[in-house]
Design a protein around this motif. Structure first.
Motif, PDB file in Angstrom:
ATOM      1  N   TRP A  71      69.731 -21.213 -17.149  1.00  0.00           N
ATOM      2  CA  TRP A  71      71.051 -21.650 -16.696  1.00  0.00           C
ATOM      3  C   TRP A  71      71.416 -22.945 -17.420  1.00  0.00           C
ATOM      4  CZ3 TRP A  71      66.550 -22.858 -14.543  1.00  0.00           C
ATOM      5  CH2 TRP A  71      66.338 -24.136 -14.039  1.00  0.00           C
ATOM      6  N   THR A  72      72.680 -23.337 -17.301  1.00  0.00           N
ATOM      7  CA  THR A  72      73.170 -24.555 -17.935  1.00  0.00           C
ATOM      8  C   THR A  72      73.690 -25.518 -16.875  1.00  0.00           C
ATOM      9  OG1 THR A  72      73.787 -23.376 -19.950  1.00  0.00           O
ATOM     10  CG2 THR A  72      74.826 -25.504 -19.589  1.00  0.00           C
ATOM     11  N   ASP A  73      73.297 -26.793 -17.002  1.00  0.00           N
ATOM     12  CA  ASP A  73      73.688 -27.841 -16.052  1.00  0.00           C
ATOM     13  C   ASP A  73      73.242 -27.458 -14.641  1.00  0.00           C
ATOM     14  OD1 ASP A  73      74.739 -29.054 -18.279  1.00  0.00           O
ATOM     15  OD2 ASP A  73      76.819 -28.576 -17.809  1.00  0.00           O
ATOM     16  N   GLY A  74      74.081 -27.670 -13.629  1.00  0.00           N
ATOM     17  CA  GLY A  74      73.726 -27.279 -12.270  1.00  0.00           C
ATOM     18  C   GLY A  74      72.506 -28.001 -11.738  1.00  0.00           C
ATOM     19  N   PRO A  75      71.676 -27.291 -10.946  1.00  0.00           N
ATOM     20  CA  PRO A  75      70.497 -27.910 -10.317  1.00  0.00           C
ATOM     21  C   PRO A  75      69.407 -28.225 -11.347  1.00  0.00           C
ATOM     22  CG  PRO A  75      70.474 -25.557  -9.953  1.00  0.00           C
ATOM     23  CD  PRO A  75      71.790 -25.863 -10.596  1.00  0.00           C
ATOM     24  N   THR A  76      68.486 -29.104 -10.962  1.00  0.00           N
ATOM     25  CA  THR A  76      67.365 -29.430 -11.834  1.00  0.00           C
ATOM     26  C   THR A  76      66.350 -28.283 -11.841  1.00  0.00           C
ATOM     27  OG1 THR A  76      66.033 -30.450 -10.090  1.00  0.00           O
ATOM     28  CG2 THR A  76      67.636 -31.860 -11.225  1.00  0.00           C
ATOM     29  N   GLU A  77      65.432 -28.325 -12.790  1.00  0.00           N
ATOM     30  CA  GLU A  77      64.375 -27.318 -12.837  1.00  0.00           C
ATOM     31  C   GLU A  77      63.521 -27.374 -11.570  1.00  0.00           C
ATOM     32  OE1 GLU A  77      62.009 -27.312 -16.348  1.00  0.00           O
ATOM     33  OE2 GLU A  77      63.671 -26.711 -17.661  1.00  0.00           O
ATOM     34  N   GLU A  78      63.246 -28.559 -11.072  1.00  0.00           N
ATOM     35  CA  GLU A  78      62.428 -28.688  -9.862  1.00  0.00           C
ATOM     36  C   GLU A  78      63.118 -28.064  -8.662  1.00  0.00           C
ATOM     37  OE1 GLU A  78      59.255 -29.672  -9.617  1.00  0.00           O
ATOM     38  OE2 GLU A  78      59.411 -29.684 -11.803  1.00  0.00           O
ATOM     39  N   GLN A  79      64.420 -28.203  -8.571  1.00  0.00           N
ATOM     40  CA  GLN A  79      65.158 -27.583  -7.465  1.00  0.00           C
ATOM     41  C   GLN A  79      65.096 -26.064  -7.543  1.00  0.00           C
ATOM     42  OE1 GLN A  79      68.888 -29.692  -8.210  1.00  0.00           O
ATOM     43  NE2 GLN A  79      68.687 -30.767  -6.251  1.00  0.00           N
ATOM     44  N   VAL A  80      65.187 -25.524  -8.740  1.00  0.00           N
ATOM     45  CA  VAL A  80      65.110 -24.076  -8.916  1.00  0.00           C
ATOM     46  C   VAL A  80      63.691 -23.584  -8.648  1.00  0.00           C
ATOM     47  CG1 VAL A  80      65.274 -22.199 -10.614  1.00  0.00           C
ATOM     48  CG2 VAL A  80      67.077 -23.937 -10.481  1.00  0.00           C
ATOM     49  N   LYS A  81      62.701 -24.354  -9.056  1.00  0.00           N
ATOM     50  CA  LYS A  81      61.307 -23.959  -8.840  1.00  0.00           C
ATOM     51  C   LYS A  81      60.952 -23.897  -7.355  1.00  0.00           C
ATOM     52  CE  LYS A  81      59.326 -25.556 -13.229  1.00  0.00           C
ATOM     53  NZ  LYS A  81      58.458 -26.585 -13.870  1.00  0.00           N
ATOM     54  N   GLU A  82      61.650 -24.647  -6.527  1.00  0.00           N
ATOM     55  CA  GLU A  82      61.421 -24.570  -5.086  1.00  0.00           C
ATOM     56  C   GLU A  82      61.662 -23.158  -4.582  1.00  0.00           C
ATOM     57  OE1 GLU A  82      60.238 -26.744  -2.702  1.00  0.00           O
ATOM     58  OE2 GLU A  82      59.603 -27.775  -4.520  1.00  0.00           O
ATOM     59  N   ILE A  83      62.538 -22.426  -5.260  1.00  0.00           N
ATOM     60  CA  ILE A  83      62.805 -21.031  -4.916  1.00  0.00           C
ATOM     61  C   ILE A  83      61.864 -20.099  -5.663  1.00  0.00           C
ATOM     62  CG2 ILE A  83      64.488 -19.154  -5.193  1.00  0.00           C
ATOM     63  CD1 ILE A  83      66.667 -21.182  -4.522  1.00  0.00           C
ATOM     64  N   THR A  84      61.737 -20.285  -6.969  1.00  0.00           N
ATOM     65  CA  THR A  84      60.996 -19.319  -7.780  1.00  0.00           C
ATOM     66  C   THR A  84      59.493 -19.352  -7.564  1.00  0.00           C
ATOM     67  OG1 THR A  84      60.819 -20.846  -9.675  1.00  0.00           O
ATOM     68  CG2 THR A  84      62.775 -19.421  -9.564  1.00  0.00           C
ATOM     69  N   LYS A  85      58.940 -20.503  -7.132  1.00  0.00           N
ATOM     70  CA  LYS A  85      57.482 -20.607  -7.009  1.00  0.00           C
ATOM     71  C   LYS A  85      56.923 -19.662  -5.952  1.00  0.00           C
ATOM     72  CE  LYS A  85      57.465 -24.585  -3.823  1.00  0.00           C
ATOM     73  NZ  LYS A  85      57.106 -26.028  -3.706  1.00  0.00           N
ATOM     74  N   LYS A  86      57.763 -19.251  -5.003  1.00  0.00           N
ATOM     75  CA  LYS A  86      57.296 -18.325  -3.970  1.00  0.00           C
ATOM     76  C   LYS A  86      56.927 -16.961  -4.544  1.00  0.00           C
ATOM     77  CE  LYS A  86      60.938 -18.123  -1.346  1.00  0.00           C
ATOM     78  NZ  LYS A  86      61.952 -18.785  -2.169  1.00  0.00           N
ATOM     79  N   TYR A  87      57.476 -16.645  -5.708  1.00  0.00           N
ATOM     80  CA  TYR A  87      57.306 -15.308  -6.283  1.00  0.00           C
ATOM     81  C   TYR A  87      56.094 -15.210  -7.217  1.00  0.00           C
ATOM     82  CZ  TYR A  87      61.902 -14.315  -4.374  1.00  0.00           C
ATOM     83  OH  TYR A  87      62.950 -14.124  -3.506  1.00  0.00           O
ATOM     84  N   ARG A  88      55.372 -16.288  -7.378  1.00  0.00           N
ATOM     85  CA  ARG A  88      54.194 -16.245  -8.238  1.00  0.00           C
ATOM     86  C   ARG A  88      52.989 -15.768  -7.434  1.00  0.00           C
ATOM     87  NH1 ARG A  88      51.575 -21.113 -11.942  1.00  0.00           N
ATOM     88  NH2 ARG A  88      50.347 -19.751 -13.273  1.00  0.00           N
ATOM     89  N   ASP A  89      52.348 -14.687  -7.899  1.00  0.00           N
ATOM     90  CA  ASP A  89      51.226 -14.126  -7.136  1.00  0.00           C
ATOM     91  C   ASP A  89      49.893 -14.162  -7.873  1.00  0.00           C
ATOM     92  OD1 ASP A  89      51.480 -12.168  -9.044  1.00  0.00           O
ATOM     93  OD2 ASP A  89      51.956 -10.547  -7.648  1.00  0.00           O
ATOM     94  N   SER A  90      49.852 -14.806  -9.048  1.00  0.00           N
ATOM     95  CA  SER A  90      48.591 -14.934  -9.779  1.00  0.00           C
ATOM     96  C   SER A  90      48.728 -16.041 -10.811  1.00  0.00           C
ATOM     97  CB  SER A  90      48.208 -13.616 -10.468  1.00  0.00           C
ATOM     98  OG  SER A  90      49.166 -13.261 -11.447  1.00  0.00           O
TER      99      SER A  90
END
Length: 284
Positions: free
Chosen positions: A171-190
């Motif tokens: 994505w461009t601009d918007g939220p920081t990478e850390e803010q997005v990772k708060e959502i995406t990190k839940k999907y990591r299973d290994s």
């Protein structure tokens, strides 16, 4: 002092191993007739021969059952001349058995909690819009896309499956990478363990219901307007270090600013690196 490998082992014999951090233990049961003279190894690695098997209780609270004679006389085990008394053997075995029961109870409790959390997540209102279909990276891609759209309305995200076990988010601009990772990190299973040279599971109840992959890559881009904003912040904070040096979006985009004031901001970073730091924590 190690016992010679050709000698037979007796109940109460003290042994030790470097495997699994088990350390010292005592033989408390022997099954079958021992044939230590038949034990050998190929290239000092693969053991063969023997006939008996051994049950061993460790002072650390672990138990090995049915250990082959060839393994006990192998390179990863040591056999000592020390013989524990019957009372000492009983104490060590009872301690190890109690630890086995305790660990089994803990595993059962953890499994119950895991299954209960899976059931709760199936009807959790905060995830009511997410897919529970078992579709691997396809499921993860769709669910991340839905979560990001709800959390950051108006920001255009590109969420794509890169392979069967990885997803990328751009994505461009918007939220920081850390803010997005708060959502995406839940999907990591290994994750990949370099020490073991293998993939290790870290699956959670969330992954069980809403999907998981080994890798979720996030990459935030910046518009020229956002870069100009960061440059403005830099100038306010470090104007005294610039000595009239031109700091512009054009020079940032060309990478020229890495060469400016590396003495202050660190070799290989310069002003460009400081602008990157500002961008990383700035939202739009």
């Amino acid at each position: 002092m190690k016992m010679q490998n050709a000698q037979a082992v007796v109940i109460g014999q003290v042994v030790s191993t470097v495997l699994y951090n088990r350390g010292r233990g005592v033989v408390f049961a022997i099954h079958g007739k021992q044939k230590p003279a038949s034990v050998g190894s190929l290239s000092g690695v693969v053991s063969y021969g023997g006939n008996a098997t051994f049950d061993i209780a460790f002072e650390s609270g672990k138990i090995s059952r049915g250990l082959p004679e060839s393994i006990l006389h192998g390179r990863q085990w040591s056999i000592f001349p020390e013989i524990k008394t019957a009372e000492e053997v009983i104490r060590i075995v009872e301690h190890a058995q109690a630890e086995e029961i305790r660990e089994a109870d803990e595993r059962e409790a953890e499994e119950r909690e895991y299954r209960a959390e899976c059931e709760r997540l199936k009807t959790a209102p905060e995830y009511s819009d997410l897919s529970q279909d078992k579709k691997g990276a396809v499921q993860v891609t769709g669910n991340i896309r839905k979560e990001l759209k709800a959390k950051f309305p108006g920001v255009k995200f590109s969420v794509r499956k890169r392979s069967y076990d990885s997803v990328s988010v751009n994505w461009t601009d918007g939220p920081t990478e850390e803010q997005v990772k708060e959502i995406t990190k839940k999907y990591r299973d290994s994750y990949f363990d370099g020490m073991q040279d293998m993939s290790v599971s870290c699956s959670s109840p969330f992954n069980e219901i809403y999907g998981g992959v080994g890798y979720v890559f996030v990459d935030r881009g910046y518009s020229d307007a956002m870069k100009q904003q960061a440059i403005g912040i830099l100038k306010i904070k470090y104007d005294h270090l610039l000595d009239g040096e031109e700091v512009s979006v054009a020079r940032y985009n060309s990478g020229e600013l890495y060469r400016i004031r590396p003495d202050y901001f660190g070799h290989g970073h310069g002003i460009q690196g400081e602008i990157n730091k500002i961008l990383a924590v700035t939202t739009a």
